[in-house]
Design a protein around this motif. Structure first.
Motif, short mmCIF file in Angstrom:
data_model
loop_
_atom_site.label_atom_id
_atom_site.label_comp_id
_atom_site.label_asym_id
_atom_site.label_seq_id
_atom_site.Cartn_x
_atom_site.Cartn_y
_atom_site.Cartn_z
N LYS A 118 0.75 -1.21 0.01
CA LYS A 118 0.07 -0.01 0.07
C LYS A 118 0.74 1.07 0.12
N PRO A 119 0.42 2.30 -0.60
CA PRO A 119 1.19 3.50 -0.42
C PRO A 119 1.58 3.87 0.63
N ARG A 120 0.61 3.70 1.77
CA ARG A 120 1.19 4.18 3.19
C ARG A 120 2.39 3.64 3.54
N GLU A 121 2.49 2.44 3.31
CA GLU A 121 3.87 1.57 3.69
C GLU A 121 5.01 2.23 3.04
N ILE A 122 4.83 2.68 1.88
CA ILE A 122 5.95 3.30 1.16
C ILE A 122 6.22 4.60 1.62
N PHE A 123 5.28 5.31 2.03
CA PHE A 123 5.46 6.71 2.54
C PHE A 123 6.28 6.69 4.08
N ALA A 124 5.71 5.75 4.71
CA ALA A 124 6.16 5.65 6.12
C ALA A 124 7.66 5.11 6.01
N GLN A 125 7.71 4.11 5.03
CA GLN A 125 9.24 3.60 4.92
C GLN A 125 10.20 4.64 4.37
N TYR A 126 9.79 5.66 3.67
CA TYR A 126 10.81 6.68 3.09
C TYR A 126 10.85 7.66 4.30
N MET A 127 9.92 7.69 5.07
CA MET A 127 10.17 8.77 6.18
C MET A 127 10.74 8.21 7.46
N ALA A 128 11.34 6.79 7.31
CA ALA A 128 11.96 6.01 8.46
C ALA A 128 10.92 5.92 9.57
N LYS A 129 9.55 5.83 9.35
CA LYS A 129 8.66 5.95 10.62
C LYS A 129 8.38 4.26 11.13
N ALA A 130 8.16 4.26 12.38
CA ALA A 130 7.67 3.21 13.06
C ALA A 130 6.98 2.00 12.43
N TRP A 131 5.89 2.54 11.87
CA TRP A 131 4.76 1.73 11.05
C TRP A 131 5.34 1.39 9.59
N GLY A 132 6.09 1.78 9.48
CA GLY A 132 6.79 1.40 7.90
C GLY A 132 7.22 -0.15 7.88
N PRO A 133 7.23 -0.57 6.67
CA PRO A 133 7.73 -1.99 6.85
C PRO A 133 8.93 -2.41 7.33
N SER A 134 9.95 -1.56 7.37
CA SER A 134 10.97 -1.88 8.16
C SER A 134 11.26 -1.32 9.53
N GLY A 135 9.84 -0.65 10.03
CA GLY A 135 10.18 -0.08 11.25
C GLY A 135 11.15 1.22 11.60
N GLY A 136 11.71 1.61 10.22
CA GLY A 136 12.48 2.89 10.35
C GLY A 136 13.94 2.22 10.62
N LYS A 137 14.11 0.83 10.28
CA LYS A 137 15.56 0.20 10.31
C LYS A 137 16.37 0.50 9.09
N ASP A 138 15.56 0.57 8.08
CA ASP A 138 16.13 0.88 6.65
C ASP A 138 15.18 1.92 5.67
N LEU A 139 15.74 2.24 4.59
CA LEU A 139 15.05 3.30 3.96
C LEU A 139 14.75 2.93 2.58
N ASN A 140 13.61 3.86 1.59
CA ASN A 140 13.35 3.72 0.44
C ASN A 140 12.99 2.18 0.05
N VAL A 141 13.46 1.70 -0.79
CA VAL A 141 12.89 0.41 -1.31
C VAL A 141 13.44 -0.95 -0.67
N HIS A 142 14.40 -0.41 0.56
CA HIS A 142 15.01 -1.59 1.32
C HIS A 142 14.32 -2.14 2.30
N PHE A 143 13.24 -2.99 1.79
CA PHE A 143 12.37 -3.65 2.74
C PHE A 143 11.71 -4.89 1.91
N GLY A 144 11.40 -5.91 2.76
CA GLY A 144 10.90 -7.29 2.01
C GLY A 144 9.70 -7.55 2.69
N TYR A 145 8.89 -8.51 2.18
CA TYR A 145 7.62 -8.91 2.45
C TYR A 145 7.51 -10.20 2.36
N MET A 146 7.85 -11.23 3.01
CA MET A 146 7.93 -12.59 2.64
C MET A 146 6.72 -13.11 2.34
#
Ligand SMILES: Cc1ncc(C[n+]2csc(CCOP(=O)(O)OP(=O)(O)O)c2C)c(N)n1
Ligand SMILES: [Mg+2]
Length: 375
Positions: A118-146
């Motif tokens: 979802k777009p919200r996951e991408i925005f949160a990921q780019y802003m290094a937010k806690a609710w992003g898919p990597s929880g702020g541990k990594d940035l931009n497209v650096h996240f996975g979803y097994m």
């Protein structure tokens, strides 16, 4: 009379040397003054085409919003866009099944959306937010979803191809019939990992599809300065696998060529290499001022070969939709982006101790627990 070579232990004869590559979906030259559209031979239903259109617009407008947030200093780190090449990721990922796997890189945001991000996951990921898919541990497209079948990038320079080979070998052992689609840039396709990974997949006949995005540059290096081959699909011959050239700015061609490759791979015939001819209209990242680009080159692609414009023309010419319908889809996409970026902006930053989790096995106390975490 010469005898036929016996079958090898793994059951297949040595494939014939394949210098020929399929150009059925390659870019076509058009008559002067005629605007480009998309190929007409397709198995896609009208509602699927409109879904593809939504994904294309979503990709372009989400990236636009990320740039907006970046200019307001709300983004942590760089912004990497697929501007002008969105059709490659969207069209190819659309040919997969839900349980198939992808390894997207920086120009493949569209494939992540097709896979259900979802777009919200991408925005949160780019802003290094806690609710992003990597929880702020990594940035931009650096996240996975097994569970959505997508592996976060380790590096953008070829390493995901042997990783995907491993996934597919594991899936074969578990008797799952999934297909893996690995994306790689033109620059990344000149690295050792690309060769080792694809060679292994080819000889093991793994259902691996590799899409090389020929977008003319790797950072500031033009493709002609880092490889002597004219068409990257020609490299398929080195692995004994089929190669295709596809017009990467024609979303329907990208879908059709990948679907064909998926059938081949899932049918047990092995790996496929697809080269998508496209163009990176923005710099490597938002900070790149593109001073190395020859004058007029970007404008040429923008005017004559924009993937969104081309698909719009197709949809209107073929009466799949009228202008009002397309505007309606765009308005719905914009509403979703407004809501989701607001959600991400108002979401919290991560707590410091969260950094100790999700790195190693969480059932074992993190190594630095005594210093960081309250006991
Ligand atoms: C091992 C490693 N070195 C350098 C980088 C930085 N890097 C990321 S993408 C990239 C260029 C890739 O060019 P290309 O493969 O053509 O893909 P494009 O960016 O054009 O999509 C570089 C140098 C990296 N991610 N990993
Ligand atoms: Mg490139």
């Amino acid at each position: 009379m010469e005898e036929k070579a016996p079958r090898r232990k793994n059951g297949h004869r040595r494939p014939a040397f394949q210098m020929r590559i399929s150009t059925k979906y390659a870019p076509r030259k058009v008559a002067d003054g005629q605007a480009l559209s998309c190929i007409k031979q397709t198995s896609l239903a009208p509602e699927q085409m409109l879904e593809l259109y939504r994904y294309l617009k979503l990709t372009r407008l989400v990236e636009e919003r990320i740039v907006n947030l970046y200019r307001q200093t709300k983004v942590v780190g760089g912004v990497y866009r697929s501007f002008g090449q969105e059709a490659t990721a969207v069209g190819s990922a659309y040919a997969l099944r839900k349980d198939d796997f992808i390894t997207p890189i920086i120009r493949d945001l569209g494939a992540c959306f097709v896979k259900g991000i979802k777009p919200r996951e991408i925005f949160a990921q780019y802003m290094a937010k806690a609710w992003g898919p990597s929880g702020g541990k990594d940035l931009n497209v650096h996240f996975g979803y097994m569970d959505k079948g997508f592996i976060g990038p380790i590096s953008h320079l070829g390493d995901m191809i042997p990783v995907m080979g491993g996934i597919l070998l594991g899936a074969r052992m578990q008797q799952k019939d999934i297909v893996g689609l690995a994306y790689i840039g033109d620059g990344g396709s000149s690295t050792g990992a690309f060769y080792e990974g694809l060679n292994f997949a080819a000889v093991q006949r793994l259902p691996l599809i590799v899409i090389v995005e020929y977008n003319h540059y790797a950072y500031s290096t033009p493709t002609s300065m880092q490889t002597a081959v004219r068409h990257l699909a020609e490299r398929a011959a080195a692995f004994g696998i089929p190669g295709y050239i596809v017009d990467g700015n024609d979303v329907i061609a990208c879908y059709e060529v990948t679907r064909q490759a998926v059938d081949y791979a899932r049918g047990g015939q092995g790996a496929v290499l697809i080269e998508a001819k496209t163009y990176r209209r923005k710099g490597h990242a938002e900070h790149d001022d593109q001073r190395y680009i020859p004058e007029g080159e970007i404008e040429h692609w923008a005017t004559h070969n924009d993937p969104v414009d081309r698909f719009e023309k197709f949809l209107l010419d073929q009466s799949v939709a009228n202008r009002e319908k397309l505007d309606e889809i765009t308005a719905a996409v914009t509403r979703e982006i407004d809501e989701d970026s607001e959600w991400a902006e108002s979401s919290p930053m991560p707590e410091a101790e969260g950094a100790a989790y999700g790195v190693f096995d969480d059932s074992i106390a993190p190594a630095f627990r005594p210093k960081v975490l309250p006991s």
